[in-house]
Write an enzyme that holds these catalytic residues in place. Structure first.
Site, PDB file in Angstrom:
ATOM      1  CG  ASP A 296      -1.541  -1.187   1.637  1.00  0.00           C
ATOM      2  OD1 ASP A 296      -1.536  -2.115   0.828  1.00  0.00           O
ATOM      3  OD2 ASP A 296      -2.078  -1.257   2.757  1.00  0.00           O
ATOM      4  CD  GLN A 312       2.279  -1.042   5.252  1.00  0.00           C
ATOM      5  OE1 GLN A 312       2.153  -2.111   5.814  1.00  0.00           O
ATOM      6  NE2 GLN A 312       2.652   0.062   5.889  1.00  0.00           N
TER       7      GLN A 312
HETATM    8  C1  FRU Z   1      -3.768  -3.778   2.806  1.00  0.00           C
HETATM    9  C2  FRU Z   1      -3.134  -4.106   4.133  1.00  0.00           C
HETATM   10  C3  FRU Z   1      -3.509  -3.099   5.183  1.00  0.00           C
HETATM   11  C4  FRU Z   1      -2.383  -3.206   6.148  1.00  0.00           C
HETATM   12  C5  FRU Z   1      -1.221  -3.419   5.234  1.00  0.00           C
HETATM   13  C6  FRU Z   1      -0.139  -4.289   5.787  1.00  0.00           C
HETATM   14  O1  FRU Z   1      -3.040  -4.242   1.733  1.00  0.00           O
HETATM   15  O2  FRU Z   1      -3.507  -5.395   4.522  1.00  0.00           O
HETATM   16  O3  FRU Z   1      -4.773  -3.307   5.743  1.00  0.00           O
HETATM   17  O4  FRU Z   1      -2.252  -2.060   6.904  1.00  0.00           O
HETATM   18  O5  FRU Z   1      -1.721  -4.024   4.073  1.00  0.00           O
HETATM   19  O6  FRU Z   1       0.963  -4.325   4.947  1.00  0.00           O
END
Ligand code: FRU
Length: 707
Positions: A296, A312
């Site tokens: 994300d 992420q």
């Molecule tokens: C969505 C998610 C979010 C979480 C993140 C973890 O892709 O699952 O809900 O914060 O990725 O990497």
């Protein structure tokens, strides 16, 4: 396994290979005692108590951390009713015919209480516990002195406290000695030759826990990593900015005996591997992180003259793990500079640093300083947390008052609500009954008051206003979750009221997820970036971001509709321009002579005439329009689209592995991660079914790499 030397088969592959053939080693093929793949434990297995249930588990149980390391689908898991449950599981009798009994084991390190025993004549002659971990590890016993005796395997869970459970799988008899693991190995390293520790990575290798400690013994980096025992696929740099000249200690929780994993870590000032612009598999104008995995987009905010893109990020592997907030900045939304990760798991956040957003606190309502950048993230070990930065988002401090909101959710999106002069947090919330977007409000960014909920959304919420046809007097609010399907409605600062329950897709592609829009755009544009779930094999990175798109609402015959178009800044990458004359289309798709879609911005206008369909093939993928169905399709994706005057306008951004398709000025947005079956090529061709269709215009710009 609390002893210094752990016995184990090490390479999981060893098991698989050995059960098929005996290999070059002495002795006979392995004898399977149990692999727990059936619906029950198997003939003659006896379960007592309430910890083991009637058959093997197929994964983690509720509230249990993710269990890994088992083979196939089934395994023994005594967490059935949590740590509280107890019991035993005993095998039928078997004759000891090999030198070793080997297995995979995890769970509590409670010797004699969460353990596996080898029973001979009813007495435990061997015993082993787990290592307080949810990963099953190879282990075993030398039983050569017991050959010819009858024995049973007895798996025991006699503990109802912390780590009061055991996991097991793949119990075999073998003549091949289990490999040994050395526990808690470390190596001092001096950061003399550079700022990066280069970790040798073997994709798919069993993960170990690697830590870097400073001279005082404080943990400064921590990660789960597929460290290569021998040959490596690539080297993952660990950025040790701030440690120049200092000696650090690199520690691993276990190492296969004879592994070169620790010894092969080196110190360098140079990022290893091919330059991104020379990498034949890497997208050239879609953002990818230089190393590792991303998902994300996080913390999208324009601040201090820069577009910040946090994300992420796992810098040390090609799959999801070790969630950091990676960080890149850009002056133009096109050319990105990757900076050191802004937040690290376990050493910055208490747990993983999951998704969230960022704002600029101009008036210093939070007290972190005027113009502090404040990030809101989900700290998986704390809740919704604040991190603040006084250097324009480069480095952050974790607020000691965290968490600011604690609930079953994650992924806070915070923004300023001007009419009410307060801050709003739209955050994913879940409990047993519902999955929803919860709204909280705050005056000072630290204290949050719950206001309302909208049900039926999942992860990564967004909530923002858009003016219809640019008219501020006709503003609508959009709410969407990670799947990008929005409701249109109104928002009074505390609750969102949809105008209709019907959701509309914000895109019709196969890869966009968890899209977020920028806070504080200088010119009021609403700019969105999504995670493009595209897999890239054979390089040192994985996954990408979509190009930034500008969102707008426009009135059409079918009502108010969302349009998405690439931000105008992307045009700065356009180089050589090719124009092609009008071409009549017939049933055989014809190549446009001289046109190349290798890294290109392709603009096409097709007219249907009397044809029932038209198609344009770019990068090996066919984009087609079916007039009777009124649908645009590509690579299994399909979107409704009504044409006016039989004209289809397409803009296709063709990058490596990703095609972003914009039809009729953004009425349809279809970002496509090219499926494996597609053989990308650089040709462009067009065709039609039926009479009278033509490719009215084709303009192709070569796109310069943004690297
Ligand atoms: C969505 C998610 C979010 C979480 C993140 C973890 O892709 O699952 O809900 O914060 O990725 O990497």
């Amino acid at each position: 396994m609390n002893h210094k030397l752990m016995l184990g088969a090490g390479a999981l592959l060893g098991f698989a290979a050995l059960s098929v053939c005996a290999g070059p080693q002495k002795g006979s093929a392995d004898l399977l005692i149990a692999d727990f793949e059936g619906p029950s434990y198997g003939d003659g297995w006896k379960a007592e108590g309430d910890a083991f249930g009637s058959g093997p588990a197929k994964g983690s149980f509720p509230k249990q951390r993710k269990v890994s390391g088992f083979l196939g689908k089934g395994f023994v898991n005594s967490y059935l009713n949590g740590d509280a449950s107890t019991g035993s599981l005993t095998s039928p009798e078997f004759k000891i015919e090999r030198d070793y009994v080997k297995f995979l084991i995890g769970g509590g390190a409670l010797e004699g209480r969460t353990c596996v025993n080898l029973l001979v004549d009813g007495a435990a002659v061997r015993s082993m516990a787990g290592a307080n971990g949810e990963e099953l590890m190879p282990a075993g016993w030398n039983v050569s002195d017991l050959k010819g005796r009858n024995a049973r395997i007895q798996i025991i869970d006699n503990s109802s406290g912390g780590w009061g459970h055991i996991t097991m799988d793949q119990i075999v008899q073998s003549d091949v000695k289990p490999e040994a693991f050395l526990e808690n190995q470390s190596r001092p390293m001096t950061m003399k030759e550079g700022r990066y520790l280069l970790l040798p990575i073997k994709n798919g290798a069993r993960k170990l826990r690697l830590c870097v400690k400073d001279q005082a013994g404080a943990l400064v980096r921590a990660m789960n990593v597929e460290l290569a025992d021998g040959d490596f696929d690539w080297q993952a740099p660990v950025d040790m900015e701030g440690f120049a000249g200092k000696t650090v200690s690199v520690c691993v929780d276990r190492l296969l005996e004879g592994s070169k994993g620790l010894a092969n870590i080196s110190v360098s000032n140079v990022l290893p591997g091919v330059l991104p612009a020379k990498d034949p598999v890497r997208p050239q104008f879609h953002f990818t992180s230089r190393f590792g995995w991303l998902n994300d987009p996080n913390g999208l905010v324009h601040s201090g003259g820069l577009w910040h893109l946090y994300y992420q990020h796992n810098p040390y592997g090609l799959e999801w793990e070790n969630m950091h907030w990676g960080h890149a900045v850009s002056k133009d939304l096109v050319h990105w500079t990757e900076l050191p990760a802004a937040m690290r798991p376990w050493t910055f956040a208490k747990g993983h640093a999951f998704s969230g957003s960022a704002v600029v606190d101009k008036e210093n309502v939070a007290g972190f300083g005027a113009n502090a950048m404040i990030a809101f993230l989900t700290d998986t070990a704390a809740g919704e947390a604040i991190a603040y930065s006084n250097d324009n988002g480069r480095t952050f401090k974790y607020w000691e008052g965290n968490p600011v909101v604690k609930h079953g959710g994650r992924d806070p999106k915070v923004f300023w609500f001007q009419p009410g002069r307060h801050w709003v947090m739209a955050v994913y919330d879940e409990d047993k009954e519902s999955k929803s977007i919860a709204i909280y409000t705050s005056k000072n960014l630290k204290e949050w008051t719950f206001q309302s909920k909208n049900e039926g959304f999942y992860e990564c919420p967004e909530l923002f206003p858009l003016a219809v046809d640019g008219k501020a007097s006709d503003t609508r609010w959009l709410m969407y979750g990670a799947d990008n399907q929005h409701l249109l409605g109104s928002f009074d600062g505390k609750s969102f009221s949809p105008a209709s329950p019907e959701r509309t897709k914000g895109n019709y592609g196969n890869c966009l997820y968890a899209a977020q829009t920028y806070n504080s755009t200088p010119d009021g544009r609403r700019i969105q970036i999504g995670w493009a779930r595209a897999s890239f094999k054979g390089s040192v990175f994985n996954q990408a971001m979509t190009v930034p798109v500008e969102l707008s609402l426009r009135k059409s015959a079918e009502g108010v509709k969302l349009f998405s178009n690439p931000v105008k800044e992307l045009e700065s990458l356009r180089r050589a321009r090719q124009e092609f004359p009008k071409m009549k289309l017939d049933s055989a798709s014809k190549a446009v002579q001289g046109a190349s879609a290798e890294l290109a911005d392709v603009l096409a206008e097709l007219s249907l005439g009397g044809a029932s369909s038209v198609s344009l093939k770019v990068s090996g993928a066919t984009v087609s329009y079916d007039a009777s169905a009124g649908r645009l399709s590509c690579c299994g994706c399909s979107a409704p689209l009504k044409l006016s005057g039989g004209k289809l306008n397409l803009r296709i951004l063709a990058d490596r592995g990703i095609l972003e398709i914009f039809a009729n000025d953004g009425e349809v947005y279809m970002p496509v991660a090219l499926p494996k079956e597609i053989q990308p090529d650089s040709s462009i061709s067009a065709g039609a079914s039926g009479e009278g269709a033509s490719l009215e215009r084709l303009t192709v710009f070569k796109m310069e790499p943004a690297w």
